[in-house]
Design a protein around this motif. Structure first.
Motif, PDB file in Angstrom:
ATOM      1  N   MET A  98       0.811  -1.211   0.000  1.00 54.25           N
ATOM      2  CA  MET A  98       0.000   0.000   0.000  1.00 54.25           C
ATOM      3  C   MET A  98       0.845   1.262   0.000  1.00 54.25           C
ATOM      4  SD  MET A  98      -2.981  -1.222   2.670  1.00 54.25           S
ATOM      5  CE  MET A  98      -4.068  -2.592   2.206  1.00 54.25           C
ATOM      6  N   GLY A  99       2.064   1.149  -0.507  1.00 60.20           N
ATOM      7  CA  GLY A  99       3.026   2.247  -0.452  1.00 60.20           C
ATOM      8  C   GLY A  99       2.632   3.486  -1.228  1.00 60.20           C
ATOM      9  N   ASP A 100       1.676   3.383  -2.160  1.00 54.68           N
ATOM     10  CA  ASP A 100       1.255   4.544  -2.941  1.00 54.68           C
ATOM     11  C   ASP A 100       0.379   5.502  -2.137  1.00 54.68           C
ATOM     12  OD1 ASP A 100       2.617   3.641  -5.145  1.00 54.68           O
ATOM     13  OD2 ASP A 100       0.874   2.673  -6.060  1.00 54.68           O
ATOM     14  N   GLU A 101      -0.068   5.057  -0.968  1.00 57.23           N
ATOM     15  CA  GLU A 101      -0.945   5.896  -0.142  1.00 57.23           C
ATOM     16  C   GLU A 101      -0.267   6.166   1.205  1.00 57.23           C
ATOM     17  OE1 GLU A 101      -3.395   7.231  -1.449  1.00 57.23           O
ATOM     18  OE2 GLU A 101      -3.681   5.965  -3.225  1.00 57.23           O
ATOM     19  N   PRO A 102       0.449   7.304   1.339  1.00 64.05           N
ATOM     20  CA  PRO A 102       1.202   7.610   2.566  1.00 64.05           C
ATOM     21  C   PRO A 102       0.342   7.609   3.827  1.00 64.05           C
ATOM     22  CG  PRO A 102       1.843   9.080   0.784  1.00 64.05           C
ATOM     23  CD  PRO A 102       0.659   8.322   0.294  1.00 64.05           C
ATOM     24  N   ASP A 103      -0.893   8.103   3.736  1.00 66.35           N
ATOM     25  CA  ASP A 103      -1.758   8.135   4.922  1.00 66.35           C
ATOM     26  C   ASP A 103      -2.021   6.723   5.444  1.00 66.35           C
ATOM     27  OD1 ASP A 103      -1.876  10.843   4.767  1.00 66.35           O
ATOM     28  OD2 ASP A 103      -3.852  10.926   3.812  1.00 66.35           O
ATOM     29  N   VAL A 104      -2.199   5.780   4.521  1.00 65.76           N
ATOM     30  CA  VAL A 104      -2.432   4.396   4.916  1.00 65.76           C
ATOM     31  C   VAL A 104      -1.168   3.811   5.528  1.00 65.76           C
ATOM     32  CG1 VAL A 104      -3.125   2.099   4.133  1.00 65.76           C
ATOM     33  CG2 VAL A 104      -4.157   4.139   3.090  1.00 65.76           C
ATOM     34  N   VAL A 105      -0.036   4.083   4.902  1.00 71.95           N
ATOM     35  CA  VAL A 105       1.241   3.578   5.415  1.00 71.95           C
ATOM     36  C   VAL A 105       1.477   4.076   6.838  1.00 71.95           C
ATOM     37  CG1 VAL A 105       3.751   3.706   5.151  1.00 71.95           C
ATOM     38  CG2 VAL A 105       2.291   3.292   3.146  1.00 71.95           C
ATOM     39  N   ASN A 106       1.183   5.353   7.092  1.00 71.77           N
ATOM     40  CA  ASN A 106       1.380   5.912   8.424  1.00 71.77           C
ATOM     41  C   ASN A 106       0.547   5.175   9.473  1.00 71.77           C
ATOM     42  OD1 ASN A 106       3.170   7.824   7.481  1.00 71.77           O
ATOM     43  ND2 ASN A 106       1.611   9.417   7.235  1.00 71.77           N
ATOM     44  N   LYS A 107      -0.670   4.805   9.123  1.00 70.18           N
ATOM     45  CA  LYS A 107      -1.523   4.074  10.061  1.00 70.18           C
ATOM     46  C   LYS A 107      -1.002   2.666  10.303  1.00 70.18           C
ATOM     47  CE  LYS A 107      -5.815   6.656   9.474  1.00 70.18           C
ATOM     48  NZ  LYS A 107      -5.826   7.119  10.879  1.00 70.18           N
ATOM     49  N   ILE A 108      -0.440   2.059   9.258  1.00 73.07           N
ATOM     50  CA  ILE A 108       0.144   0.722   9.432  1.00 73.07           C
ATOM     51  C   ILE A 108       1.342   0.791  10.372  1.00 73.07           C
ATOM     52  CG2 ILE A 108       1.329  -1.173   8.264  1.00 73.07           C
ATOM     53  CD1 ILE A 108      -0.337  -0.488   5.768  1.00 73.07           C
ATOM     54  N   VAL A 109       2.191   1.769  10.147  1.00 73.71           N
ATOM     55  CA  VAL A 109       3.381   1.946  10.990  1.00 73.71           C
ATOM     56  C   VAL A 109       2.980   2.240  12.435  1.00 73.71           C
ATOM     57  CG1 VAL A 109       5.408   3.388  11.403  1.00 73.71           C
ATOM     58  CG2 VAL A 109       4.827   2.700   9.068  1.00 73.71           C
ATOM     59  N   ALA A 110       1.877   2.979  12.606  1.00 70.26           N
ATOM     60  CA  ALA A 110       1.393   3.315  13.948  1.00 70.26           C
ATOM     61  C   ALA A 110       0.622   2.165  14.586  1.00 70.26           C
ATOM     62  CB  ALA A 110       0.507   4.554  13.881  1.00 70.26           C
ATOM     63  N   LYS A 111       0.534   1.055  13.885  1.00 67.61           N
ATOM     64  CA  LYS A 111      -0.140  -0.151  14.362  1.00 67.61           C
ATOM     65  C   LYS A 111      -1.639   0.054  14.590  1.00 67.61           C
ATOM     66  CE  LYS A 111       4.042  -2.059  16.462  1.00 67.61           C
ATOM     67  NZ  LYS A 111       4.660  -2.635  17.678  1.00 67.61           N
ATOM     68  N   ALA A 112      -2.217   0.962  13.796  1.00 73.80           N
ATOM     69  CA  ALA A 112      -3.669   1.130  13.844  1.00 73.80           C
ATOM     70  C   ALA A 112      -4.365  -0.064  13.206  1.00 73.80           C
ATOM     71  CB  ALA A 112      -4.072   2.422  13.124  1.00 73.80           C
ATOM     72  N   TYR A 113      -3.639  -0.770  12.348  1.00 81.30           N
ATOM     73  CA  TYR A 113      -4.169  -1.971  11.708  1.00 81.30           C
ATOM     74  C   TYR A 113      -3.195  -3.124  11.914  1.00 81.30           C
ATOM     75  CZ  TYR A 113      -7.424   1.142   9.325  1.00 81.30           C
ATOM     76  OH  TYR A 113      -8.401   2.057   9.049  1.00 81.30           O
TER      77      TYR A 113
END
Length: 240
Positions: free
Chosen positions: A201-216
């Motif tokens: 999902m690297g094309d969507e920075p907002d999604v990547v940030n949530k993954i890194v923050a362990k929101a998902y």
């Protein structure tokens, strides 16, 4: 003990099973590359025409007699808005139900996301105990420019039983894989989830940030996919 919640739960499972076995508009591409449209369903209670192979049931129209088509006679099929492709288990893994089966294409990009749709054993995926049974129902991926495409709306992977958390991270729900194609797909575990999904999902920075923050996490992958498609669709609309 109140028996009514148990009865309600059983009725829900029966309803889900019945929905999964309903005929849905779709099409399939056979092993020779020919495409046929009509109605398709997956009936887990039926017996397939070839041992150790998954299969679909197909009929050209509602009044036609259904035929069973084994995985070896198929390349791919679309059922409703979900797309599936034929594959063997990844190298070094074993699918106890069928040696040749289908995986659903959840996201179709250079690095694809796949999910199992049917019954497999956790111990063969991740070294853990228990089993999971999940059926893809409703919206999700559709037939697109790459052959399998992505549709906004999200398919539903419903775990119908089983549990367990193996060493690799299997948790009793759908089993997810990633790869450029099915020959290269690898299982997604709790341990590699963040690294893999930030690539997918690297094309969507907002999604990547949530993954890194362990929101998902792996356990709510369906929510992550839905959010990714929402963000992706919004960005595309803005660019039009």
């Amino acid at each position: 003990m109140n028996k009514y919640p148990v009865l309600i739960f059983c009725f829900v499972l029966i309803a889900i099973s019945a929905q999964a076995q309903k005929w849905q508009l779709g099409h399939f591409t056979d092993s020779k590359g020919n495409t046929s449209a009509g109605f398709i369903r997956i009936d887990e209670s039926a017996r397939g025409p070839v041992k150790n192979e998954g299969f679909i049931e197909y009929k050209q129209d509602k009044k036609a007699k259904e035929v069973k088509i084994s995985a070896s006679g198929l390349q791919s099929f679309v059922m409703g808005r979900d797309s599936f492709v034929v594959t063997h288990a990844p190298q070094g893994q074993f699918w106890p139900r069928y040696e040749l089966d289908f995986v659903k294409i959840v996201l179709d990009d250079d690095l694809k996301l796949y999910a199992t749709y049917s019954e497999h054993s956790a111990e063969h995926y991740a070294g853990g105990g228990g089993s999971g049974f999940s059926i893809g129902i409703g919206g999700g991926t559709g037939f697109g420019t790459r052959g399998f495409g992505v549709g906004v709306g999200g398919g539903v992977e419903i775990p119908l039983g089983g549990s367990g958390a193996g060493r690799g991270g299997y948790y009793g729900g759908p089993v997810y894989y990633y790869g450029e194609n099915t020959a290269e797909m690898k299982i997604i575990t709790n341990e590699n989830f963040a690294d893999v999904m930030t690539d997918v999902m690297g094309d969507e920075p907002d999604v990547v940030n949530k993954i890194v923050a362990k929101a998902y996490t792996l356990q709510n992958m369906d929510s992550l996919v839905a959010y990714f498609k929402q963000v992706q669709a919004a960005r595309r609309n803005q660019n039009q």
